[in-house]
Design an enzyme around this catalytic site. Structure first.
Site, PDB file in Angstrom:
ATOM      1  N   GLY A  31      -1.082  15.943  -1.004  1.00  0.00           N
ATOM      2  CA  GLY A  31      -2.443  15.810  -1.341  1.00  0.00           C
ATOM      3  C   GLY A  31      -2.468  15.494  -2.872  1.00  0.00           C
ATOM      4  N   HIS A  37       0.160   7.274  -3.515  1.00  0.00           N
ATOM      5  CA  HIS A  37      -0.287   7.409  -1.892  1.00  0.00           C
ATOM      6  C   HIS A  37      -1.186   6.243  -1.257  1.00  0.00           C
ATOM      7  CE1 HIS A  37      -0.097  11.473  -3.810  1.00  0.00           C
ATOM      8  NE2 HIS A  37       0.754  11.688  -3.074  1.00  0.00           N
ATOM      9  N   MET A 184       3.185   6.348 -11.015  1.00  0.00           N
ATOM     10  CA  MET A 184       2.106   7.602 -10.514  1.00  0.00           C
ATOM     11  C   MET A 184       2.563   8.580  -9.873  1.00  0.00           C
ATOM     12  SD  MET A 184      -0.988   5.257  -9.514  1.00  0.00           S
ATOM     13  CE  MET A 184      -1.884   4.113 -10.631  1.00  0.00           C
TER      14      MET A 184
HETATM   15  P1  AMP Z   1       3.826  13.669  -2.264  1.00  0.00           P
HETATM   16  O1  AMP Z   1       2.373  13.865  -2.112  1.00  0.00           O
HETATM   17  O2  AMP Z   1       4.358  13.535  -3.817  1.00  0.00           O
HETATM   18  O3  AMP Z   1       4.601  14.328  -1.270  1.00  0.00           O
HETATM   19  O4  AMP Z   1       4.079  12.229  -1.834  1.00  0.00           O
HETATM   20  C1  AMP Z   1       3.761  11.574  -0.607  1.00  0.00           C
HETATM   21  C2  AMP Z   1       4.313  10.403  -0.641  1.00  0.00           C
HETATM   22  O5  AMP Z   1       3.866   9.235  -1.346  1.00  0.00           O
HETATM   23  C3  AMP Z   1       5.937  10.157  -0.633  1.00  0.00           C
HETATM   24  O6  AMP Z   1       6.258   9.228   0.593  1.00  0.00           O
HETATM   25  C4  AMP Z   1       5.967   9.644  -2.052  1.00  0.00           C
HETATM   26  O7  AMP Z   1       7.177   8.957  -2.215  1.00  0.00           O
HETATM   27  C5  AMP Z   1       4.891   8.642  -2.210  1.00  0.00           C
HETATM   28  N1  AMP Z   1       4.606   8.296  -3.603  1.00  0.00           N
HETATM   29  C6  AMP Z   1       4.300   9.398  -4.678  1.00  0.00           C
HETATM   30  N2  AMP Z   1       4.080   8.738  -5.774  1.00  0.00           N
HETATM   31  C7  AMP Z   1       4.161   7.268  -5.563  1.00  0.00           C
HETATM   32  C8  AMP Z   1       4.290   6.111  -6.431  1.00  0.00           C
HETATM   33  N3  AMP Z   1       3.869   6.088  -7.550  1.00  0.00           N
HETATM   34  N4  AMP Z   1       4.274   5.086  -5.756  1.00  0.00           N
HETATM   35  C9  AMP Z   1       4.524   4.841  -4.302  1.00  0.00           C
HETATM   36  N5  AMP Z   1       4.635   5.835  -3.418  1.00  0.00           N
HETATM   37  C10 AMP Z   1       4.443   7.036  -3.971  1.00  0.00           C
END
Ligand code: AMP
Length: 280
Positions: A31, A37, A184
């Site tokens: 989230g 995301h 990000m």
């Molecule tokens: P998280 O909510 O931080 O667990 O991230 C969920 C998914 O979004 C994971 O696969 C992360 O690698 C991806 N994600 C988070 N930040 C970025 C970003 N800046 N660029 C691309 N993917 C991202």
């Protein structure tokens, strides 16, 4: 777009989709969604028939001194964002449903989880592998999308999917950045405006490394030394690690080899731990 908390409701929906022969795309998240995301969700929208997002702040991937209780949870805003990019379903299970009192099983792996982020976040990847396995079993996706920003995480998940004969494809999407280069992250929200500006030292260090390599420098030691110089310029920054490693096994390498190398780093900006990486 459906918003589903109960596993039985999720299962019913998935069963109907599968019966109709739909390809299911899945984006697991914690989230506090941002454009990083959303880029994964958009890609899933382009490539699959039904797009499922999970929103679950997974307690077992946080260490005892980490930010589990403080982690941002702007659920209403997340719903709007998912809707805006055409998601079909948000799954947001309760902690009790995911980890009932008699929960006993965890997934583990040799080697890959013990380096880079795994060194300072003991048990983190075990928590990630466990929750991702559970989510894959619940959602039964055909394709799951992960970000390169968490490179070690997606490498571990790919290995787990291969080792455990899980029946899905893992796709990696490029890191989405702010205009000034900062990757990000939901954790960027913790930074004050002044620290937010200083946090660009991570991406600047990576840019410097790329520039050096372009100019013919291949010594990992010398590249890391230059990167450290850029980060130490920020007095609130504390380096957790800078690694120049083989992109397949994450083992340190003395010389950068184009096509084979990952440069990854984790830096505390004040108390906020940020990560970034680049493939060479
Ligand atoms: P998280 O909510 O931080 O667990 O991230 C969920 C998914 O979004 C994971 O696969 C992360 O690698 C991806 N994600 C988070 N930040 C970025 C970003 N800046 N660029 C691309 N993917 C991202």
């Amino acid at each position: 777009m459906e918003i589903v908390r109960k596993v039985t409701d999720l299962k019913n929906r998935i069963r109907r989709w599968k019966k109709n022969g739909y390809i299911i795309g899945f984006v697991p998240t914690m989230g506090a969604l941002h454009d990083g995301h959303l880029s994964l969700i958009r890609q899933a929208r382009r490539e699959t028939d039904k797009v499922v997002i999970s929103i679950f702040v997974n307690p077992i991937q946080f260490g005892p001194k980490e930010d589990l209780t403080k982690y941002p949870r702007p659920f209403q805003q997340d719903i709007k964002l998912c809707r805006s990019v055409g998601a079909d379903l948000i799954f947001y299970p309760s902690v009790k449903r995911m980890y009932p009192d008699d929960f006993k099983t965890c997934i583990d792996m040799d080697d890959l989880p013990n380096v880079l982020c795994g060194r300072s976040r003991q048990g983190h990847f075990r928590g990630v592998m466990t929750v991702v396995t559970k989510l894959f079993n619940l959602v039964e996706p055909d394709i799951a999308y992960f970000g390169q920003k968490d490179y070690q995480q997606v490498l571990i998940i790919k290995q787990m999917v291969k080792d455990m004969d899980m029946n899905l494809i893992i796709k990696i999407m490029p890191t989405v950045r702010e205009k000034d280069g900062l990757a990000m992250s939901s954790r960027n929200k913790y930074l004050t405006p002044v620290l937010r500006n200083k946090a660009t030292c991570l991406s600047q260090a990576l840019l410097k490394a790329k520039q050096q390599i372009k100019e013919g420098e291949h010594s990992s030691k010398r590249i890391i030394s230059e990167m450290k110089g850029i980060i130490r310029y920020v007095k609130e920054a504390r380096i957790d690690y800078i690694g120049i490693v083989n992109r397949h096994n994450l083992q340190g390498i003395k010389q950068v080899k184009t096509g084979e190398t990952l440069i990854a780093l984790a830096v505390f900006i004040d108390k906020i731990r940020l990560i970034d990486n680049t493939l060479i």
